[in-house]
Design an enzyme around this catalytic site. Structure first.
Site, PDB file in Angstrom:
ATOM      1  N   TYR A 138      -1.178   7.374  90.546  1.00  0.00           N
ATOM      2  CA  TYR A 138       0.014   7.112  91.424  1.00  0.00           C
ATOM      3  C   TYR A 138       1.191   6.705  90.972  1.00  0.00           C
ATOM      4  CZ  TYR A 138       2.357   4.758  95.258  1.00  0.00           C
ATOM      5  OH  TYR A 138       3.455   4.339  96.051  1.00  0.00           O
ATOM      6  N   LYS A 176      -3.720   1.885 107.221  1.00  0.00           N
ATOM      7  CA  LYS A 176      -4.033   2.209 105.894  1.00  0.00           C
ATOM      8  C   LYS A 176      -5.270   1.557 105.276  1.00  0.00           C
ATOM      9  CE  LYS A 176      -0.258   1.138 103.446  1.00  0.00           C
ATOM     10  NZ  LYS A 176       0.014   2.423 102.793  1.00  0.00           N
TER      11      LYS A 176
END
EC number: 5.1.3.20
Length: 330
Positions: A138, A176
């Site tokens: 990421y 999330k």
């Protein structure tokens, strides 16, 4: 018309609200509503159109978007535990590059979400390549486009701003899951179980002493709007408060705000621990060596770019968040 990608997400939906507060409704919201519950983040927003992210990408590549004032690119996979590098690089790097090229071809200001994850194992959080050591794919996916921007800075046709978000918390992050902020998880833990949980000490840090630069999403919106108002400024900027605070501060702010709601007095951390309201769990083995125990944005360049507004500390911002969240639940 302004495009906001990731518009049904956490930061994106708050950006749409920030634009709405300015009276701006000519907004194209772009997202992926495969997880349909995210639509709730847009219910109270005013937009002109919605596009699925795949349809939007096709239109970008075909050059068939309407005239745009700006693109605020927040859409990405933000799961730092995602191991599929092919997916991550396509979703986070390649799409960003395609949007950048489109905006440059049409002289459209382009503001995009980078991340403090680019610093990874570094102990210095200054926007310089010598400090960039991502610990996961990421972080690398975000760094890769930052590197592209650096090579193109002298030939830009329009503003490009990369904002390296630090630990953002605030309303509309409920979708999330495990990647939501520690404030969100602590709120749910306290209401369900009567206590909150933090990691015990590791890597030289005391119990709950791991520290991050926690920034309210309201301040993130303010930073984005500052650059939208100043199209002559380009670059890569840290988006944090410049203040590291321990997870203990977050937990104490959550618990004490909820206690005050019940008419109970705020307590110092040692009393919260003594009464079992804040508890510590062993530090997970699978995170050792892959965890940022300390982050603190250097905001020198952000301030030099003219952003002068004060930013909330944890005690203020988390308390605001808890009260907002509880009012919505009432």
């Amino acid at each position: 018309m302004i495009v906001v990608t990731g518009a049904a997400g956490f930061i994106g939906s708050n950006l749409v609200r920030g634009l709405n507060r300015r009276g701006i409704q000519d907004i194209i919201a772009v997202d992926d509503l495969t997880e349909g519950d995210k639509f709730l983040n847009l219910v109270d927003c005013q937009i002109a159109d919605y596009l699925d992210k795949d349809e939007f990408r096709r239109r970008v590549l075909a050059g068939s978007l309407p005239p745009l004032r700006a693109v605020l690119h927040q859409g990405a996979c933000s799961d730092t535990t995602e191991r599929n590098g092919r997916y991550m690089l396509d979703n986070n790097y390649r799409v960003t590059l395609e949007l950048f090229e489109y905006c440059q071809a049409h002289a459209i200001p382009f503001l995009y979400a980078s991340s403090a994850a680019v610093y990874g194992g570094s102990s210095v959080y200054v926007e310089d390549p010598t400090n960039e050591r991502p610990l996961n794919v990421y972080g690398y996916s975000k760094l890769l486009f930052d590197q592209v921007l650096r090579t193109r800075m002298k030939s830009l046709t329009a503003q490009v701003v990369g904002l390296r978000y630090f630990n953002v918390y605030g309303p509309h992050e409920q979708h999330k899951g495990r990647m939501a902020s520690v404030a969100f998880h602590n709120m749910n833990q306290f209401l369900a179980e009567g206590h909150v949980r933090l990691f015990a000490g590791w890597d030289g840090y005391a119990d709950g002493g791991q520290s991050r630069d926690f920034i309210s999403v309201e301040d993130v919106v303010a930073v984005n709007l500052h650059f939208l108002d100043n199209p002559g400024t380009s670059g890569i900027f840290n988006c944090g408060t410049g203040r590291a605070q321990p997870f203990n501060d977050v937990a104490a702010a959550v618990v004490n705000t909820l206690r005050e709601e019940r008419g109970e007095a705020a307590l110092p951390l040692d009393k919260l621990v003594e009464q079992g309201l804040v508890r510590y769990i062993p530090f997970p083995d699978d995170l050792k060596g892959r965890y940022q125990s300390y982050t603190q944005a250097d905001v020198t360049q952000l301030r030099a770019a003219g952003f002068a507004a004060p930013m909330r500390d944890v005690q203020t911002g988390v308390a605001e968040y808890v009260r907002y969240w509880r009012a919505r639940k009432a």
